[in-house]
Motif scaffolding. Structure first.
Motif, PDB file in Angstrom:
ATOM      1  N   ASP A   7       0.825  -1.203   0.000  1.00  0.00           N
ATOM      2  CA  ASP A   7       0.000   0.000   0.000  1.00  0.00           C
ATOM      3  C   ASP A   7       0.866   1.261   0.000  1.00  0.00           C
ATOM      4  N   TYR A   8       1.947   1.227   0.774  1.00  0.00           N
ATOM      5  CA  TYR A   8       2.887   2.353   0.748  1.00  0.00           C
ATOM      6  C   TYR A   8       3.441   2.543  -0.665  1.00  0.00           C
ATOM      7  N   TYR A   9       3.790   1.441  -1.298  1.00  0.00           N
ATOM      8  CA  TYR A   9       4.365   1.524  -2.639  1.00  0.00           C
ATOM      9  C   TYR A   9       3.351   2.075  -3.646  1.00  0.00           C
ATOM     10  N   ALA A  10       2.079   1.693  -3.480  1.00  0.00           N
ATOM     11  CA  ALA A  10       1.040   2.224  -4.372  1.00  0.00           C
ATOM     12  C   ALA A  10       0.928   3.739  -4.222  1.00  0.00           C
ATOM     13  N   ALA A  11       1.000   4.228  -2.976  1.00  0.00           N
ATOM     14  CA  ALA A  11       0.955   5.678  -2.749  1.00  0.00           C
ATOM     15  C   ALA A  11       2.180   6.357  -3.353  1.00  0.00           C
ATOM     16  N   LEU A  12       3.331   5.684  -3.269  1.00  0.00           N
ATOM     17  CA  LEU A  12       4.552   6.223  -3.864  1.00  0.00           C
ATOM     18  C   LEU A  12       4.422   6.304  -5.391  1.00  0.00           C
TER      19      LEU A  12
END
Length: 484
Positions: A7-12
């Motif tokens: 999820d963090y990577y998707a936001a990134l």
């Protein structure tokens, strides 16, 4: 917040501004950490690790990106108790508290044990208070190297380093560059030191309705203390730093293209730059998350999602203003505050003829008699309330700047004769920047919610928690009652 690394990577990958300042990404191949909005090519997922603060990323051996500049990321406003303790500790650290005291002294200042402080601080920032302090000093120095022409020695002192040698050593150790090399990699547009030459950026999460903020402040501006000139807010300010009082001025403009405010402090305030920037963040509510607030307030906030909660540059000024704003119009309150400043405020030189005095210190009003204060045109009972407030603040029995236990603080304020629930609540909203206060007896609030008793209004407002302070401001700005 994201729930997993994916999820963090998707936001990134989305470069989602809602998460700017909420987490940082370290890239193992470069040993550099970035904000989630960084414009560089997105790294591969397997090379990324995620951290709750810049200090945590640095503690794991990453150095800050020179392009997205993590030191410019917006802050995060806490709403839970543990978050309030951690944020209050961070504010005190930013103001240089750990330069002269221990972590145990910081915990005592907050009224908790050192063990509890370390636990809540690590939960919020992913690093110890001491580690956070070191990273914040370095990030401020990096910002000053990039944005100003201040001498390196002056930057080291302003950032809280005791010696130039220690500063140079830590910069090389953490950033693998010398201070002069860091300065060469920064943009060349730096104005000379002094006068109007020092400009620093404070980022925010958009939207921010700068016109509405200026309009609010202009209507309530204290003559001689503050003013709005076109698109700029200017004011005098007095700060305690390292046991010394520093007097000066600040000018603030919006830089909408960068989602930031441009802050210009006087040269006299350079030794206390962290404190100046913290006060400006509080005054303009730059740590707010408009998306989170709008999601809870719904239709009430829809027409004005960029509305912020104006704060105060000092707790005592915010509290004194609240006392004089009781049961009078906005213009009448501004007139009374101007008279108070003229009678009890000290002169200060600034570039603007309309700003030439400091807001009266608590000690000055504590030493006055009720009749002297009442001479500005207020009832003697209100003058006494203002004097008693000043006495409690001047003698250290009433903390008006770093309040964590808001319920206790509200009760403590109401022990002062002349300060009731509305005044105490208004102080919490503006002087303490508390987001969840609702003024159910306020005249305009009752007008916007007709046919309801204060108790019914209070019950109705629970739907807007934990952003009820913002609901009050939206109701004040509203032309018609919100849909039930």
């Amino acid at each position: 917040m994201p729930a997993s690394p994916s999820d963090y990577y998707a936001a990134l990958c989305a470069r989602d501004r809602r998460f700017d300042g909420r987490f940082y990404v370290g890239v193992s191949t470069t040993r550099i950490y970035c904000r989630p909005v960084c414009a560089v090519r997105t790294p591969r997922f397997e090379n990324c690790s995620f951290y709750p603060s810049a200090a945590a990323a640095e503690a794991h051996g990453f150095r800050p990106c020179l392009r997205c500049r993590p030191e410019l990321a917006p802050g995060v406003a806490p709403i839970d108790a543990a978050g309030r303790y951690a944020a209050a500790a961070a504010r005190l650290i930013d103001q240089g508290f750990l330069s002269g005291q221990s972590c145990e002294g910081l915990a005592q200042r907050l009224g908790i044990s050192a063990r509890h402080l370390r636990r809540v601080f690590a939960d919020r920032y992913g690093v110890s208070p001491v580690g956070y302090a070191q990273s914040q000093r370095l990030l401020l120095a990096k910002r000053l190297l990039a944005e100003t022409a201040l001498p390196v020695t002056e930057i080291a002192l302003a950032a809280g380093f005791g010696s130039l040698r220690r500063f140079n050593g830590l910069v090389r150790e953490r950033y693998r560059l010398s201070p002069s090399e860091l300065r060469r990699t920064a943009p060349a547009a730096r104005a000379p030191h002094g006068g109007h030459g020092l400009h620093l950026r404070l980022a925010y999460r958009p939207p921010l309705d700068w016109a509405a903020m200026l309009s609010w402040l202009a209507r309530r501006a204290i003559g001689g203390i503050e003013a709005v000139h076109g698109d700029q807010y200017v004011r005098s300010i007095s700060l305690m730093h390292g046991g010394k009082r520093l007097d000066g001025w600040v000018g603030v403009r919006a830089d909408a293209s960068r989602h930031a405010l441009s802050v210009e402090p006087s040269a006299s305030l350079v030794p206390a730059l962290p404190l100046v920037l913290a006060r400006m963040r509080r005054l303009f509510d730059l740590d707010a998350s408009p998306g989170d607030i709008a999601a809870v307030l719904g239709d009430l906030a829809a027409p004005r999602t960029g509305l912020r909660l104006p704060g105060a540059v000092s707790g005592f000024e915010g509290a004194a203003r609240a006392v004089l704003e009781q049961q009078v119009s906005t213009s009448a309150a501004a007139c009374l505050l101007k008279r108070l400043a003229e009678r009890f405020g000290e002169p200060v030189p600034t570039p603007w003829p309309s700003v030439d005095r400091l807001f009266p210190a608590a000690a000055a009003l504590a030493c006055a008699c009720d009749e002297d204060i009442a001479a500005i045109g207020i009832p003697r009972q209100r003058a006494r309330a203002l004097r008693l407030l000043a006495i409690e603040a001047a003698e250290g029995r009433l903390d008006l700047d770093d309040v964590i236990d808001v319920e206790r603080g509200l009760a403590r304020l109401q022990e002062i004769p002349g300060i009731g629930p509305w005044t105490a609540g208004y102080i919490a909203m503006r002087a303490w920047s508390w987001p969840d206060v609702f003024l159910c007896t306020d005249y305009v609030v009752r007008k916007r919610l007709p046919g309801m008793s204060p108790g019914a209004i209070d019950e109705h407002a629970r739907r807007w928690s934990p952003w009820r302070s913002y609901a009050v401001f939206h109701l004040w700005a509203s032309d018609a009652p919100p849909a039930p």
